[in-house]
Each structure stands twice: as C-alpha cells, then as structure tokens.
Design an enzyme around this catalytic site. Structure first.
Site, PDB file in Angstrom:
ATOM      1  N   LYS A  14       0.822  -1.205   0.000  1.00 59.27           N
ATOM      2  CA  LYS A  14       0.000   0.000   0.000  1.00 59.27           C
ATOM      3  C   LYS A  14       0.861   1.262   0.000  1.00 59.27           C
ATOM      4  CE  LYS A  14      -3.823  -2.353   0.263  1.00 59.27           C
ATOM      5  NZ  LYS A  14      -3.250  -3.621  -0.147  1.00 59.27           N
ATOM      6  N   ASP A  15       0.212   2.385  -0.333  1.00 58.32           N
ATOM      7  CA  ASP A  15       0.906   3.661  -0.401  1.00 58.32           C
ATOM      8  C   ASP A  15       1.377   4.130   0.972  1.00 58.32           C
ATOM      9  OD1 ASP A  15      -1.436   3.589  -2.513  1.00 58.32           O
ATOM     10  OD2 ASP A  15       0.108   4.866  -3.355  1.00 58.32           O
ATOM     11  N   LYS A  16       2.424   4.939   0.983  1.00 63.25           N
ATOM     12  CA  LYS A  16       2.931   5.492   2.246  1.00 63.25           C
ATOM     13  C   LYS A  16       2.087   6.680   2.699  1.00 63.25           C
ATOM     14  CE  LYS A  16       6.991   7.686   4.375  1.00 63.25           C
ATOM     15  NZ  LYS A  16       6.370   8.970   4.754  1.00 63.25           N
TER      16      LYS A  16
END
Length: 423
Positions: free
Chosen positions: A87-89
């Site tokens: 997943k995105d940061k």
C-alpha cells in the site's frame, strides 16, 4: 486519446489518457487522510493454522518499514511477516498481514504511533502478493481548477466506466526516485554493480541536497565508506548495502541481497511493469482500441480462462468483452518462453530485444532473487464504477479495484496533472 505532456510519465511508458477532455488539475494527498485504502480480503481458511492473520491500519507509513518496526517490537525476524498487497505510504491504509508462529497475546506488545494491529484469525498458509479480493478507495483531490468542474468530473467518470489504460502507476517505480525498473533491468542482466549504483546512486531533484550529493559521490567513486558517512540516516537500505560493501569489498551481488527478499523481487518485477506500460502505449499509438480485439490479441476471462482472438472468434470475443466477461490482455514476459500470437506480443519481443533482456535472464534472476518470474497476463484496460462528489474546489472519488490495479491511474484520468501532484 491524448498523449501525456509530462516527461516523467513518458519515461515510464505512461504515455496516454483515455480521453482528450481537459482535466481538473488539483493535488492528491494534501494529507494522508485524503487517500484512504481498505483492503478487501479473501476468506480466511484453516483457522487453526500456524499463521496469525492481523488487520494492520497505518497512517503515513511505508509498508516495509512498518513491518520491520512491528517485527522489532515482537522480537522476531521481519521475514516471518507476509502480506497480500503493498500500500501507499502517504495514505491511511488498512490491510492484512500474516505472522508465522505467533500467539495472539504477543500482538499486544506492538505500540507504534499511527499503527494499529488487530488479530482477526489464523491460517494454514502465509499471505502472498495478490492474494486479496481487491481494494476500496476513498480519495479527495484538492485545489482543482478550471471552468465547469462538475461537468469535467462527470465526463471523466463516464470514461472510467468505459475503460482507461491499465498502466502501472508512478509509485510502482518509486515516488521520489522512480528507479526500481532501472535497478531491475541491471539485475536481470547480471550487472549487480550497476544495480547497486542505480539504487544507492542516481540522484533525483526532489531529494534533499545532502542526499543528492551523497548519491552523486557514490556514483562517481563507488566508495562505500564515504557513502556511509554521507548518506542520511533514514536511507536504511542504501546504508545497509554500503555497509556490506565495506565489509565485503566488490561483493555487489551480496550487497543487493541484504535487501528484504520482497523488495528485491519488486525491483525485477518493476522492469516487467515498465515493459507492460511501453507495449500498451505502443498499441494506443498505433490507433488500436483497448476494448475492440485485434486478431492475435490475448483474452483473459473473469474465471481465469485464457484465449487467443482469431478471425473466426473475433465477433464472439467482442461480444464477451462488451458483456464484461473478459478483457484484452498483454502477456508480461518472464522465464518461460512465449510464442507470439499478435502485434502486442511482437512489440513486447522487440522491446525486450532492444533492452537486451531474454527469458534466460529472468530465469537467472529467479535464482538470484529466489522468486519465480514466470510471466503473467495483465488486462490492458481498467474499468472503475466511480462515485464522484464535487465540493467547491475539491473532488471526492470512491471506487473499488481488483488487486494489482492502481487508484492513481484512475485519478490521473480525472486530473491530467503533473505526476508529482499525485504523490
């Protein structure tokens, strides 16, 4: 279809939009809460297995770093932790992880800011990449501009429902430093020194001046001791590689292998993603549709079945695509030899030849990385049923995508903005 004017996207093979309509501009991720992702898991089976399944919710954490910190709190190797999706940061993300041989009570030892961990079950098997039903997104684009914002949003929503290019997004290649595919290409060629230099060196303008200087110095000198002195402390992977080279001069292969196995495998698969993007853009540039099959196109059905479009079944294939039962797909190459069936396969082979990469290189990389790169079909179009709400200069988008599809690819079609406005 309109060509992207942004050099960064063109360098990554992300060359076209699905429509010629003007975008809404704006910015993604003004705060992590503007980008909410919730993983839709597959059913958990075998509840008495040795793998503890936990729901991980994190805000503004890079996944690999979060896993390492969780492992540290648990007093275990991070290699015992697996996940189904990266997943995105800069987001609020909820996903599932599996932890081998851990009691539910042990999870109470994890106390980290902006991270919560909740036990949801047990399984006989570890989670694997792609082993999820999909992802739900709730995204807010702020500071949108242009006349008739609502009309532009409505037009983009219609396009998303009809199909847009299913590109791998910018984050697949690195957000601040889009170099993962460049490192992966060198790994494939067995150029381990070049891979290390591309990973540790190769500065990008959006990094700090200190980071750029340290990377430039390492590129010019290959001096790992100087790199350890100059690289910012938060660059843990680069410093780990430099530290290995100090202890083992010239062992660039070993330096790469200090990276977490999943990260190392992602470097190679990033080059596969680059090949996919470039080949898809070549199809669009040739004037071919995302949803109208050509003879020789590959098809992938919702149940996993595959087929090849021929003169005899072309009309039937078109009907199946329109009914949503299958999509045109591109075979992303790997270690297994591939027989070309149509123009997209031929374009892919030409591109691999241009880069000097063969199936044998993927086989060697599979042994080096200890991950199979067999190749796989990926649909060339992405369909999203988007619920869009406009409020003054902000637009809220809610939609669900299958695994491996990028929300930023949907947002890109709305925004048509500089890709750095989406990181």
């Amino acid at each position: 279809m309109m060509r992207s004017p942004y050099p960064l996207e063109q360098d990554l093979g992300i060359c076209y939009y699905a429509s010629d309509a003007p975008g809404i501009g704006g910015r993604l991720r003004s705060s992590p809460e503007d980008f909410i992702v919730e993983e839709v898991p597959l059913p958990i089976s075998d509840p008495d297995g040795p793998y503890l399944i936990c729901r991980l919710t994190k805000t503004n954490w890079e996944l690999q770093r979060a896993v390492k910190e969780i492992a540290k709190r648990l007093g275990i190797s991070h290699r015992r932790i697996a996940w189904a999706g990266t997943k995105d940061k800069n987001a609020v993300t909820t996903q599932f992880i599996s932890i081998y041989d851990l009691t539910p009570d042990a999870v109470e030892q994890v106390h980290l800011a902006d991270i919560t961990l909740e036990v949801v079950g047990q399984s006989q098997h570890a989670l694997t990449l792609g082993g999820l039903a999909g992802n739900r997104f709730d995204i807010t684009i702020r500071d949108c501009a242009g006349e008739d914002l609502a009309a532009r949003v409505e037009a983009a929503t219609a396009v998303a429902s009809l199909g847009i290019p299913n590109y791998y997004g910018l984050q697949r290649f690195g957000v601040v430093r889009p170099v993962t595919h460049l490192v992966g290409e060198r790994v494939l060629k067995g150029d381990y020194e070049g891979a290390v230099v591309a990973y540790v060196g190769r500065p990008y303008p959006r990094e700090s001046e200190a980071a750029q200087q340290a990377r430039t110095h390492f590129t010019e000198t290959r001096d790992p001791r100087a790199a350890l002195a100059e690289l910012p402390v938060q660059m843990t992977y680069e410093r780990a590689m430099a530290n290995h080279l100090v202890a083992n001069p010239g062992d660039y292969a070993g330096a790469l292998q200090v990276l977490p196995p999943k990260l190392l495998s992602l470097l190679v698969s990033a080059f596969q993603s680059y090949l996919f993007n470039c080949t898809l853009s070549s199809r669009i540039e040739a004037g071919h549709s995302l949803t109208e099959p050509e003879i020789g196109d590959r098809l992938v059905f919702s149940n996993g079945r595959e087929d090849i479009v021929s003169a005899r079944n072309r009309q039937a294939a078109l009907m199946q695509i329109r009914r949503g039962r299958c999509r045109i797909a591109l075979f992303v190459p790997g270690a297994e030899p591939v027989t070309p069936h149509g123009p997209m396969d031929e374009t892919m082979q030409d591109l691999m030849q241009k880069h000097g990469v063969s199936a044998g290189d993927f086989e060697r990389a599979s042994r080096f990385v200890k991950t199979a790169f067999a190749g796989a079909l990926r649909p060339i179009s992405l369909f999203a049923d988007v619920q869009a709400d406009v409020s003054e200069t902000s637009v809220r988008l809610r939609f669900t995508l299958p695994p491996g599809h990028y929300a930023t690819t949907v947002c890109r079609e709305y925004m048509k903005a500089d890709p750095y406005m989406m990181i």
